[in-house]
Write a protein that holds these residues in place. Structure first.
Motif, PDB file in Angstrom:
ATOM      1  N   GLU A  12       0.849  -1.180   0.000  1.00 19.62           N
ATOM      2  CA  GLU A  12       0.000   0.000   0.000  1.00 19.62           C
ATOM      3  C   GLU A  12       0.891   1.238   0.000  1.00 19.62           C
ATOM      4  OE1 GLU A  12      -3.452   1.973   2.728  1.00 19.62           O
ATOM      5  OE2 GLU A  12      -3.300  -0.198   2.651  1.00 19.62           O
ATOM      6  N   GLU A  13       0.653   2.086  -0.991  1.00 22.62           N
ATOM      7  CA  GLU A  13       1.447   3.316  -1.104  1.00 22.62           C
ATOM      8  C   GLU A  13       1.088   4.258   0.055  1.00 22.62           C
ATOM      9  OE1 GLU A  13       3.085   4.774  -4.092  1.00 22.62           O
ATOM     10  OE2 GLU A  13       3.225   2.849  -5.072  1.00 22.62           O
ATOM     11  N   PRO A  14       2.079   4.912   0.632  1.00 21.78           N
ATOM     12  CA  PRO A  14       1.742   5.899   1.661  1.00 21.78           C
ATOM     13  C   PRO A  14       0.973   7.056   1.021  1.00 21.78           C
ATOM     14  CG  PRO A  14       4.076   6.010   1.107  1.00 21.78           C
ATOM     15  CD  PRO A  14       3.499   4.830   0.370  1.00 21.78           C
ATOM     16  N   ALA A  15       0.026   7.607   1.743  1.00 18.53           N
ATOM     17  CA  ALA A  15      -0.781   8.698   1.200  1.00 18.53           C
ATOM     18  C   ALA A  15       0.093   9.920   0.945  1.00 18.53           C
ATOM     19  CB  ALA A  15      -1.902   9.043   2.173  1.00 18.53           C
ATOM     20  N   ALA A  16      -0.193  10.602  -0.149  1.00 22.41           N
ATOM     21  CA  ALA A  16       0.518  11.847  -0.437  1.00 22.41           C
ATOM     22  C   ALA A  16       0.036  12.921   0.529  1.00 22.41           C
ATOM     23  CB  ALA A  16       0.249  12.276  -1.876  1.00 22.41           C
ATOM     24  N   THR A  17       0.927  13.809   0.892  1.00 21.78           N
ATOM     25  CA  THR A  17       0.566  14.933   1.757  1.00 21.78           C
ATOM     26  C   THR A  17       0.866  16.233   1.022  1.00 21.78           C
ATOM     27  OG1 THR A  17       2.746  14.910   2.781  1.00 21.78           O
ATOM     28  CG2 THR A  17       1.014  13.662   3.893  1.00 21.78           C
ATOM     29  N   ILE A  18       0.287  17.312   1.511  1.00 17.84           N
ATOM     30  CA  ILE A  18       0.503  18.630   0.904  1.00 17.84           C
ATOM     31  C   ILE A  18       1.748  19.229   1.545  1.00 17.84           C
ATOM     32  CG2 ILE A  18      -0.472  20.922   0.537  1.00 17.84           C
ATOM     33  CD1 ILE A  18      -3.278  19.572   0.815  1.00 17.84           C
ATOM     34  N   GLU A  36      -1.553  27.752  -6.153  1.00 14.22           N
ATOM     35  CA  GLU A  36      -0.679  26.598  -6.398  1.00 14.22           C
ATOM     36  C   GLU A  36      -0.379  25.878  -5.093  1.00 14.22           C
ATOM     37  OE1 GLU A  36       2.171  27.998  -9.955  1.00 14.22           O
ATOM     38  OE2 GLU A  36       2.405  29.151  -8.107  1.00 14.22           O
ATOM     39  N   CYS A  37      -0.252  24.554  -5.199  1.00 16.08           N
ATOM     40  CA  CYS A  37       0.239  23.780  -4.071  1.00 16.08           C
ATOM     41  C   CYS A  37       1.004  22.572  -4.610  1.00 16.08           C
ATOM     42  CB  CYS A  37      -0.883  23.367  -3.120  1.00 16.08           C
ATOM     43  SG  CYS A  37      -2.097  22.277  -3.821  1.00 16.08           S
ATOM     44  N   ARG A  38       1.790  21.948  -3.724  1.00 20.82           N
ATOM     45  CA  ARG A  38       2.624  20.827  -4.140  1.00 20.82           C
ATOM     46  C   ARG A  38       2.439  19.674  -3.168  1.00 20.82           C
ATOM     47  NH1 ARG A  38       7.915  19.512  -3.614  1.00 20.82           N
ATOM     48  NH2 ARG A  38       8.381  21.354  -2.391  1.00 20.82           N
ATOM     49  N   LEU A  39       2.403  18.470  -3.730  1.00 23.83           N
ATOM     50  CA  LEU A  39       2.232  17.267  -2.928  1.00 23.83           C
ATOM     51  C   LEU A  39       3.571  16.589  -2.684  1.00 23.83           C
ATOM     52  CD1 LEU A  39      -0.924  15.774  -4.691  1.00 23.83           C
ATOM     53  CD2 LEU A  39      -0.800  17.404  -2.813  1.00 23.83           C
ATOM     54  N   SER A  40       3.603  15.698  -1.702  1.00 19.67           N
ATOM     55  CA  SER A  40       4.840  14.989  -1.369  1.00 19.67           C
ATOM     56  C   SER A  40       5.226  13.987  -2.456  1.00 19.67           C
ATOM     57  CB  SER A  40       4.686  14.269  -0.032  1.00 19.67           C
ATOM     58  OG  SER A  40       3.588  13.368  -0.090  1.00 19.67           O
ATOM     59  N   SER A  58     -12.733  22.241 -14.433  1.00 18.28           N
ATOM     60  CA  SER A  58     -11.911  22.932 -15.424  1.00 18.28           C
ATOM     61  C   SER A  58     -12.819  23.338 -16.593  1.00 18.28           C
ATOM     62  CB  SER A  58     -10.796  21.992 -15.900  1.00 18.28           C
ATOM     63  OG  SER A  58      -9.676  22.729 -16.303  1.00 18.28           O
ATOM     64  N   ASN A  59     -12.887  24.639 -16.867  1.00 17.68           N
ATOM     65  CA  ASN A  59     -13.700  25.144 -17.981  1.00 17.68           C
ATOM     66  C   ASN A  59     -13.110  26.462 -18.457  1.00 17.68           C
ATOM     67  OD1 ASN A  59     -14.631  27.160 -16.166  1.00 17.68           O
ATOM     68  ND2 ASN A  59     -16.318  25.851 -15.496  1.00 17.68           N
ATOM     69  N   GLU A  60     -13.893  27.255 -19.199  1.00 17.83           N
ATOM     70  CA  GLU A  60     -13.321  28.502 -19.741  1.00 17.83           C
ATOM     71  C   GLU A  60     -13.020  29.529 -18.655  1.00 17.83           C
ATOM     72  OE1 GLU A  60     -17.698  28.745 -19.635  1.00 17.83           O
ATOM     73  OE2 GLU A  60     -16.350  27.338 -20.617  1.00 17.83           O
ATOM     74  N   MET A  61     -13.639  29.388 -17.468  1.00 20.63           N
ATOM     75  CA  MET A  61     -13.396  30.343 -16.385  1.00 20.63           C
ATOM     76  C   MET A  61     -12.374  29.842 -15.356  1.00 20.63           C
ATOM     77  SD  MET A  61     -15.109  32.802 -17.392  1.00 20.63           S
ATOM     78  CE  MET A  61     -14.876  33.929 -16.044  1.00 20.63           C
ATOM     79  N   ASN A  62     -12.211  28.532 -15.257  1.00 18.59           N
ATOM     80  CA  ASN A  62     -11.293  27.942 -14.277  1.00 18.59           C
ATOM     81  C   ASN A  62     -10.380  26.954 -14.997  1.00 18.59           C
ATOM     82  OD1 ASN A  62     -13.140  29.048 -12.308  1.00 18.59           O
ATOM     83  ND2 ASN A  62     -14.367  27.215 -12.560  1.00 18.59           N
ATOM     84  N   GLU A  63      -9.097  27.111 -14.831  1.00 19.44           N
ATOM     85  CA  GLU A  63      -8.160  26.150 -15.420  1.00 19.44           C
ATOM     86  C   GLU A  63      -7.485  25.382 -14.294  1.00 19.44           C
ATOM     87  OE1 GLU A  63      -4.197  25.966 -18.200  1.00 19.44           O
ATOM     88  OE2 GLU A  63      -5.439  27.761 -18.293  1.00 19.44           O
ATOM     89  N   ILE A  64      -7.682  24.063 -14.307  1.00 19.66           N
ATOM     90  CA  ILE A  64      -7.087  23.199 -13.292  1.00 19.66           C
ATOM     91  C   ILE A  64      -5.974  22.403 -13.957  1.00 19.66           C
ATOM     92  CG2 ILE A  64      -7.504  21.248 -11.744  1.00 19.66           C
ATOM     93  CD1 ILE A  64     -10.407  22.352 -11.455  1.00 19.66           C
ATOM     94  N   ARG A  65      -4.767  22.497 -13.387  1.00 20.95           N
ATOM     95  CA  ARG A  65      -3.608  21.808 -13.971  1.00 20.95           C
ATOM     96  C   ARG A  65      -2.959  20.894 -12.949  1.00 20.95           C
ATOM     97  NH1 ARG A  65      -0.208  26.780 -16.579  1.00 20.95           N
ATOM     98  NH2 ARG A  65      -1.672  27.398 -18.184  1.00 20.95           N
ATOM     99  N   VAL A  66      -2.438  19.776 -13.438  1.00 18.33           N
ATOM    100  CA  VAL A  66      -1.634  18.874 -12.612  1.00 18.33           C
ATOM    101  C   VAL A  66      -0.381  18.552 -13.407  1.00 18.33           C
ATOM    102  CG1 VAL A  66      -1.516  16.661 -11.431  1.00 18.33           C
ATOM    103  CG2 VAL A  66      -3.698  17.862 -11.589  1.00 18.33           C
ATOM    104  N   GLN A  67       0.781  18.877 -12.845  1.00 17.26           N
ATOM    105  CA  GLN A  67       2.060  18.550 -13.478  1.00 17.26           C
ATOM    106  C   GLN A  67       2.909  17.855 -12.419  1.00 17.26           C
ATOM    107  OE1 GLN A  67       2.714  22.694 -14.615  1.00 17.26           O
ATOM    108  NE2 GLN A  67       2.840  22.053 -16.743  1.00 17.26           N
ATOM    109  N   THR A  69       3.813  16.576  -9.147  1.00 20.32           N
ATOM    110  CA  THR A  69       3.335  16.833  -7.788  1.00 20.32           C
ATOM    111  C   THR A  69       2.747  18.242  -7.647  1.00 20.32           C
ATOM    112  OG1 THR A  69       5.505  17.638  -7.108  1.00 20.32           O
ATOM    113  CG2 THR A  69       5.067  15.279  -6.780  1.00 20.32           C
ATOM    114  N   HIS A  70       2.794  19.019  -8.705  1.00 13.81           N
ATOM    115  CA  HIS A  70       2.386  20.423  -8.683  1.00 13.81           C
ATOM    116  C   HIS A  70       0.940  20.548  -9.171  1.00 13.81           C
ATOM    117  CE1 HIS A  70       2.408  24.645 -10.243  1.00 13.81           C
ATOM    118  NE2 HIS A  70       2.973  24.808  -9.059  1.00 13.81           N
TER     119      HIS A  70
END
Length: 97
Positions: A12-18, A36-40, A58-67, A69-70
């Protein structure tokens, strides 16, 4: 007759934290606001952004990105109605600005 058995323990993978929390953002009406925030570590766990109690998509008013851990949220051309608390939630963890 020979028999072989293989033991494959479930890992079991340990849970990611902020590790890098959200910071408060001040912007002028009509400008974009970036949170912006970053995960472990990278995770397949679902992350969700909220404005107040409202989940954001995520739409024309809100852009949600994941790169990796970022994780970032861009609110486009904010108005006075967008004023409020932004929260990032992932599993048991959350961060607010």
């Amino acid at each position: 007759e020979s028999r072989s058995q293989t033991l494959c323990p479930f890992h079991e993978e340990p849970a990611a934290t902020i590790v890098e929390r959200l910071k408060d953002v001040t912007t002028y009406e009509g400008e974009d606001a970036v949170f912006e925030c970053r995960l472990s570590r990278e995770t397949a766990q679902d992350a969700q952004w909220f404005l107040g109690d409202v989940p954001l998509q995520s739409n024309e008013m809100n852009e949600i990105r994941v790169q990796g851990t970022h994780h970032s949220l861009i609110l486009r051309k904010v108005t006075l109605e967008d004023c409020g608390s932004i929260t990032f939630k992932m599993g048991q963890h959350s961060s607010a600005a």
